[in-house]
Write a protein that holds these residues in place. Structure first.
Motif, PDB file in Angstrom:
ATOM      1  N   THR A  45      34.201  42.018  92.773  1.00 31.59           N
ATOM      2  CA  THR A  45      33.449  41.247  91.782  1.00 31.59           C
ATOM      3  C   THR A  45      32.620  40.165  92.456  1.00 31.59           C
ATOM      4  OG1 THR A  45      35.190  41.623  90.138  1.00 31.59           O
ATOM      5  CG2 THR A  45      33.631  39.856  89.694  1.00 31.59           C
ATOM      6  N   LEU A  46      33.197  39.473  93.437  1.00 34.35           N
ATOM      7  CA  LEU A  46      32.451  38.434  94.137  1.00 34.35           C
ATOM      8  C   LEU A  46      31.276  39.029  94.914  1.00 34.35           C
ATOM      9  CD1 LEU A  46      32.175  35.465  94.854  1.00 34.35           C
ATOM     10  CD2 LEU A  46      33.751  35.826  96.763  1.00 34.35           C
ATOM     11  N   ALA A  47      31.494  40.200  95.532  1.00 37.63           N
ATOM     12  CA  ALA A  47      30.394  40.862  96.248  1.00 37.63           C
ATOM     13  C   ALA A  47      29.248  41.172  95.304  1.00 37.63           C
ATOM     14  CB  ALA A  47      30.903  42.146  96.907  1.00 37.63           C
ATOM     15  N   ILE A  48      29.574  41.607  94.085  1.00 39.08           N
ATOM     16  CA  ILE A  48      28.536  41.883  93.085  1.00 39.08           C
ATOM     17  C   ILE A  48      27.851  40.585  92.655  1.00 39.08           C
ATOM     18  CG2 ILE A  48      28.160  42.651  90.716  1.00 39.08           C
ATOM     19  CD1 ILE A  48      28.538  44.930  92.693  1.00 39.08           C
ATOM     20  N   ASP A  49      28.653  39.532  92.428  1.00 36.10           N
ATOM     21  CA  ASP A  49      28.078  38.248  91.996  1.00 36.10           C
ATOM     22  C   ASP A  49      27.092  37.689  93.011  1.00 36.10           C
ATOM     23  OD1 ASP A  49      29.533  38.285  89.683  1.00 36.10           O
ATOM     24  OD2 ASP A  49      31.112  36.941  90.394  1.00 36.10           O
ATOM     25  N   LEU A  50      27.355  37.907  94.304  1.00 32.19           N
ATOM     26  CA  LEU A  50      26.522  37.345  95.359  1.00 32.19           C
ATOM     27  C   LEU A  50      25.318  38.220  95.701  1.00 32.19           C
ATOM     28  CD1 LEU A  50      29.337  36.084  97.784  1.00 32.19           C
ATOM     29  CD2 LEU A  50      27.977  34.727  96.186  1.00 32.19           C
ATOM     30  N   SER A  51      25.202  39.378  95.044  1.00 33.72           N
ATOM     31  CA  SER A  51      24.152  40.336  95.390  1.00 33.72           C
ATOM     32  C   SER A  51      23.058  40.355  94.329  1.00 33.72           C
ATOM     33  CB  SER A  51      24.735  41.751  95.505  1.00 33.72           C
ATOM     34  OG  SER A  51      25.811  41.775  96.408  1.00 33.72           O
ATOM     35  N   PRO A  52      21.812  40.563  94.749  1.00 31.26           N
ATOM     36  CA  PRO A  52      20.753  40.801  93.771  1.00 31.26           C
ATOM     37  C   PRO A  52      21.054  42.059  92.968  1.00 31.26           C
ATOM     38  CG  PRO A  52      19.853  40.426  95.974  1.00 31.26           C
ATOM     39  CD  PRO A  52      21.319  40.605  96.140  1.00 31.26           C
ATOM     40  N   VAL A  53      20.578  42.109  91.746  1.00 35.68           N
ATOM     41  CA  VAL A  53      20.865  43.259  90.873  1.00 35.68           C
ATOM     42  C   VAL A  53      20.454  44.561  91.536  1.00 35.68           C
ATOM     43  CG1 VAL A  53      20.285  44.339  88.671  1.00 35.68           C
ATOM     44  CG2 VAL A  53      20.678  41.870  88.785  1.00 35.68           C
ATOM     45  N   GLU A  54      19.304  44.557  92.224  1.00 33.07           N
ATOM     46  CA  GLU A  54      18.792  45.795  92.811  1.00 33.07           C
ATOM     47  C   GLU A  54      19.526  46.199  94.084  1.00 33.07           C
ATOM     48  OE1 GLU A  54      16.359  42.369  94.482  1.00 33.07           O
ATOM     49  OE2 GLU A  54      17.175  42.984  92.523  1.00 33.07           O
ATOM     50  N   ARG A  55      20.501  45.400  94.539  1.00 38.39           N
ATOM     51  CA  ARG A  55      21.246  45.753  95.764  1.00 38.39           C
ATOM     52  C   ARG A  55      22.754  45.796  95.528  1.00 38.39           C
ATOM     53  NH1 ARG A  55      19.277  42.405 100.882  1.00 38.39           N
ATOM     54  NH2 ARG A  55      20.460  44.063 101.886  1.00 38.39           N
ATOM     55  N   ARG A  56      23.158  45.962  94.289  1.00 48.19           N
ATOM     56  CA  ARG A  56      24.584  45.984  93.982  1.00 48.19           C
ATOM     57  C   ARG A  56      25.280  47.206  94.571  1.00 48.19           C
ATOM     58  NH1 ARG A  56      24.483  43.924  87.640  1.00 48.19           N
ATOM     59  NH2 ARG A  56      24.466  41.681  88.115  1.00 48.19           N
ATOM     60  N   GLY A  57      24.605  48.343  94.576  1.00 48.71           N
ATOM     61  CA  GLY A  57      25.198  49.528  95.182  1.00 48.71           C
ATOM     62  C   GLY A  57      25.426  49.346  96.666  1.00 48.71           C
ATOM     63  N   GLU A  58      24.473  48.707  97.340  1.00 45.63           N
ATOM     64  CA  GLU A  58      24.609  48.448  98.778  1.00 45.63           C
ATOM     65  C   GLU A  58      25.771  47.500  99.046  1.00 45.63           C
ATOM     66  OE1 GLU A  58      21.867  46.747 102.496  1.00 45.63           O
ATOM     67  OE2 GLU A  58      21.078  46.783 100.447  1.00 45.63           O
ATOM     68  N   ALA A  59      25.878  46.439  98.237  1.00 45.81           N
ATOM     69  CA  ALA A  59      26.988  45.502  98.410  1.00 45.81           C
ATOM     70  C   ALA A  59      28.331  46.197  98.202  1.00 45.81           C
ATOM     71  CB  ALA A  59      26.841  44.340  97.429  1.00 45.81           C
ATOM     72  N   SER A  60      28.384  47.082  97.215  1.00 40.85           N
ATOM     73  CA  SER A  60      29.623  47.821  96.955  1.00 40.85           C
ATOM     74  C   SER A  60      29.988  48.696  98.141  1.00 40.85           C
ATOM     75  CB  SER A  60      29.465  48.671  95.693  1.00 40.85           C
ATOM     76  OG  SER A  60      29.140  47.880  94.572  1.00 40.85           O
ATOM     77  N   SER A  61      28.992  49.325  98.760  1.00 36.49           N
ATOM     78  CA  SER A  61      29.258  50.180  99.922  1.00 36.49           C
ATOM     79  C   SER A  61      29.869  49.377 101.056  1.00 36.49           C
ATOM     80  CB  SER A  61      27.957  50.833 100.407  1.00 36.49           C
ATOM     81  OG  SER A  61      27.445  51.729  99.450  1.00 36.49           O
ATOM     82  N   TYR A  62      29.326  48.198 101.306  1.00 36.98           N
ATOM     83  CA  TYR A  62      29.803  47.400 102.440  1.00 36.98           C
ATOM     84  C   TYR A  62      31.213  46.832 102.199  1.00 36.98           C
ATOM     85  CZ  TYR A  62      24.927  47.645 103.941  1.00 36.98           C
ATOM     86  OH  TYR A  62      23.684  48.086 104.325  1.00 36.98           O
TER      87      TYR A  62
END
Length: 312
Positions: A45-62
């Motif tokens: 959830t924090l990774a998603i909160d810190l990520s731009p909407v258009e890069r949420r998939g990338e943040a989830s991968s990392y």
């Protein structure tokens, strides 16, 4: 959530150190399971909160790469400590690691709460349909991880360590090098590609009764499984208020735990009736079911939401 989760996990290992009977061990396992769920929900959830909407998939991968590294290193460290100490030494090491996790979590950015907001639902509706898809996809993934060791023996392999090493490398590469794919392709297309890869891999495992088929099938299944979860996470949090994202993520990840709990029993029956190759066929069938649910139930909702956003 991460701090409390780590502290609960550390307490669970303290209980394990004192365990003198099976019920006490079960209490320790319950605490450790709750801790794992809290840390995973909080960190994603924090990774998603810190990520731009258009890069949420990338943040989830990392962030999922971090989980994968932990799952890979944990047994290695545990066996090293056990070899040079005892089981109590392993439990103590885990407890100290979790205390270290709590300390690191205190250094992370904090998202402000909303005290006046209504309480989040126990089961958030946004996590249900993606959760069903990930559960079905994970059933296919678990079918190979559960029965590949036995299938490898049937093929004459002395061990399947290299098989799982290749799978781990495939997962890491997909999530690191292909981290942008969920955002570039979109969640629905990425999820479709992932489920098709899982289907293809399970079909190779079931049809090619040879060692090369085992290696190829496992790598393809692993790569598909690596892409599926980061592809679905943006759908879980899409349109969800920040203070309710943890509830949505918890609902989503709960389905993974359910899949882990029931798959061994279900596919074990299939193995008893038709052999190990039949479990891979069953895994392929579940992947097809996942595709149907994804395209008929989840995709229309995602496309409607996208149309509303573009209109706005």
């Amino acid at each position: 959530l991460m701090i409390v989760g780590c502290l609960v996990g550390s307490a669970g290992m303290g209980v394990q150190l004192l365990a003198g009977s099976l019920p006490v061990v079960l209490v320790s396992r319950l605490l450790l399971g709750a801790a794992q769920a809290a840390v995973m929900t909080g960190s994603t959830t924090l990774a998603i909160d810190l990520s731009p909407v258009e890069r949420r998939g990338e943040a989830s991968s990392y962030i999922l790469v971090a989980f994968h590294i932990g799952l890979g290193l944990g047994p290695v460290i545990g066996e090293f400590v056990l070899h040079h100490s005892s089981y109590d030494g392993v439990w103590l090491m885990i407890g100290l690691l979790m205390l270290g996790g709590a300390l690191v979590a205190t250094l992370l950015p904090r998202r402000g709460g909303a005290p006046d907001a209504p309480p989040s639902p126990l089961f958030h509706p946004n996590g249900v349909m993606p959760g069903i898809v990930i559960a079905i996809g994970m059933m296919s993934f678990i079918s190979f991880s559960s029965f590949v060791p036995l299938y490898g023996e049937e093929l004459g392999l002395a061990g399947v360590g290299l098989v799982f090493t290749l799978a781990s490398v495939g997962i890491a590469l997909v999530r690191l090098l292909g981290g942008k794919l969920p955002d570039l392709l979109g969640p629905i297309t990425s999820s479709t590609v992932a489920l098709v890869a899982i289907l293809g891999g399970t079909m190779v495992l079931s049809a090619w009764h040879a060692v090369p088929g085992l290696y190829l099938g496992v790598v393809v299944v692993a790569c598909g499984g690596a892409l599926l979860m980061p592809a679905l996470i943006p759908l879980v949090v899409d349109g969800v208020e920040p203070q309710r994202r943890s509830s949505a993520m918890a609902t989503f990840t709960m389905f993974i735990d359910v899949a882990v709990a029931v798959t061994g029993y279900m596919f074990g029956v299939v193995a008893d009736l038709g052999g190990y190759r039949a479990t891979f066929v069953a895994g392929g069938v579940t992947a097809v079911v996942g595709l149907v649910v994804l395209r008929t139930a989840l995709a229309p909702r995602a496309y409607r939401r996208r149309e509303v956003e573009l209109a706005a």
